[in-house]
Design a protein around this motif. Sequence first.
Motif, PDB file in Angstrom:
ATOM      1  N   LYS A  24      44.807  37.316  -1.465  1.00 59.33           N
ATOM      2  CA  LYS A  24      45.357  38.188  -0.429  1.00 59.33           C
ATOM      3  C   LYS A  24      44.237  38.764   0.443  1.00 59.33           C
ATOM      4  N   ASP A  25      44.314  38.478   1.736  1.00 61.93           N
ATOM      5  CA  ASP A  25      43.450  39.102   2.748  1.00 61.93           C
ATOM      6  C   ASP A  25      41.978  39.087   2.345  1.00 61.93           C
ATOM      7  N   LEU A  26      41.468  37.903   1.996  1.00 59.01           N
ATOM      8  CA  LEU A  26      40.100  37.767   1.503  1.00 59.01           C
ATOM      9  C   LEU A  26      39.105  37.723   2.662  1.00 59.01           C
ATOM     10  N   HIS A  27      38.103  38.613   2.587  1.00 62.37           N
ATOM     11  CA  HIS A  27      37.045  38.689   3.601  1.00 62.37           C
ATOM     12  C   HIS A  27      35.690  38.592   2.921  1.00 62.37           C
ATOM     13  N   LYS A  28      34.759  37.870   3.564  1.00 60.36           N
ATOM     14  CA  LYS A  28      33.386  37.836   3.067  1.00 60.36           C
ATOM     15  C   LYS A  28      32.431  37.593   4.231  1.00 60.36           C
ATOM     16  N   THR A  29      31.439  38.476   4.332  1.00 58.43           N
ATOM     17  CA  THR A  29      30.402  38.363   5.355  1.00 58.43           C
ATOM     18  C   THR A  29      29.045  38.314   4.670  1.00 58.43           C
ATOM     19  N   PHE A  30      28.195  37.408   5.123  1.00 55.49           N
ATOM     20  CA  PHE A  30      26.822  37.341   4.639  1.00 55.49           C
ATOM     21  C   PHE A  30      25.901  37.835   5.755  1.00 55.49           C
ATOM     22  N   GLY A  31      25.009  38.761   5.407  1.00 57.08           N
ATOM     23  CA  GLY A  31      24.174  39.341   6.453  1.00 57.08           C
ATOM     24  C   GLY A  31      25.002  40.263   7.327  1.00 57.08           C
ATOM     25  N   LYS A  32      24.576  40.410   8.577  1.00 57.70           N
ATOM     26  CA  LYS A  32      25.259  41.330   9.476  1.00 57.70           C
ATOM     27  C   LYS A  32      26.450  40.700  10.192  1.00 57.70           C
ATOM     28  N   LEU A  37      34.660  34.422   5.618  1.00 59.37           N
ATOM     29  CA  LEU A  37      36.104  34.534   5.355  1.00 59.37           C
ATOM     30  C   LEU A  37      36.651  35.710   6.152  1.00 59.37           C
ATOM     31  N   LYS A  38      37.764  35.476   6.854  1.00 59.97           N
ATOM     32  CA  LYS A  38      38.289  36.494   7.776  1.00 59.97           C
ATOM     33  C   LYS A  38      39.770  36.788   7.531  1.00 59.97           C
ATOM     34  N   GLY A  39      40.123  36.935   6.256  1.00 63.13           N
ATOM     35  CA  GLY A  39      41.509  37.250   5.935  1.00 63.13           C
ATOM     36  C   GLY A  39      42.282  36.044   5.439  1.00 63.13           C
ATOM     37  N   VAL A  40      41.795  35.446   4.358  1.00 66.33           N
ATOM     38  CA  VAL A  40      42.427  34.242   3.794  1.00 66.33           C
ATOM     39  C   VAL A  40      43.535  34.642   2.832  1.00 66.33           C
ATOM     40  N   ASN A  41      44.697  34.000   2.973  1.00 59.12           N
ATOM     41  CA  ASN A  41      45.851  34.245   2.111  1.00 59.12           C
ATOM     42  C   ASN A  41      46.454  32.918   1.661  1.00 59.12           C
ATOM     43  N   PHE A  42      46.602  32.730   0.361  1.00 60.87           N
ATOM     44  CA  PHE A  42      47.342  31.557  -0.128  1.00 60.87           C
ATOM     45  C   PHE A  42      47.653  31.740  -1.611  1.00 60.87           C
TER      46      PHE A  42
END
Length: 259
Positions: A24-32, A37-42
């Motif tokens: 649900k609503d998966l986000h991940k940023t590396f660095g700045k 990942l910008k809101g993955v749902n499945f």
Amino acid sequence: MIKEKENTEPAAEADKKAVIIEIKDLHKTFGKDNHVLKGVNFTVNKGEDLVVLGRSGSGKSVTIKCIVGLITPDKGEINVFDQNVLDLNKNELNEMRSRIGFLFQSGALYDSMSVRENLAFTLRKHKRDLNADEIEKEVLEALESVGLSEAIDKMPSELSGGMRKRIGLARTLILKPEIILYDEPTTGLDTITSREISELILDIKHTRKTTAIIITHDMACAKLTADRIIVLKEGKIQAEGTYEELEKSEDEWVRSFFE
């Protein structure tokens, strides 16, 4: 977005209970500013083989590493076996991981150990109550399941790329996982060997009743193994459906994978 065919049967309510992985609503940023990942749902249903497609850098491998707690997302929820992975302590996470197999691209064998030692090491680490005879039996059964019992005393350096994949898979199967995460299982293999690995993935699903997420660029592998496919684009799901549905997508970018 192409959605999976709607289930109009009375069993639809029961199918909801069959969800084994829910993102649900998966986000991940590396660095700045590397927003992977910008809101993955499945979701993935029990017994289903879900293929994940996407260009390099679209977040495919990051997603499955989040599922097993190798990477911590910035935001979102990951439910596996009805547990939120992000809420688990170290012992609980290790317990969950023992039910999930992870096949890395390289096979991730220990080069200094023989095939027998590679598989036995995995068992000793996770099942400390087994004696030497029981370990040997489990090692042989795992190798037989991938058709390589004769390679038991070989070193990884003596194995072809396809054999390394099979041994890596045997090491995954030896713990009898309920879920298997395949990261590019056919990368670097010739066409014939790639098909053999794809057929093995399919055989494992039917004989061991596993659930799987398969990351691949190999469309022949996707066509053979996928019950359903999701396509990631720039950290979001662009499309979802069966191979046949996505092959006929009106989205030119999605259709380009199938040409």
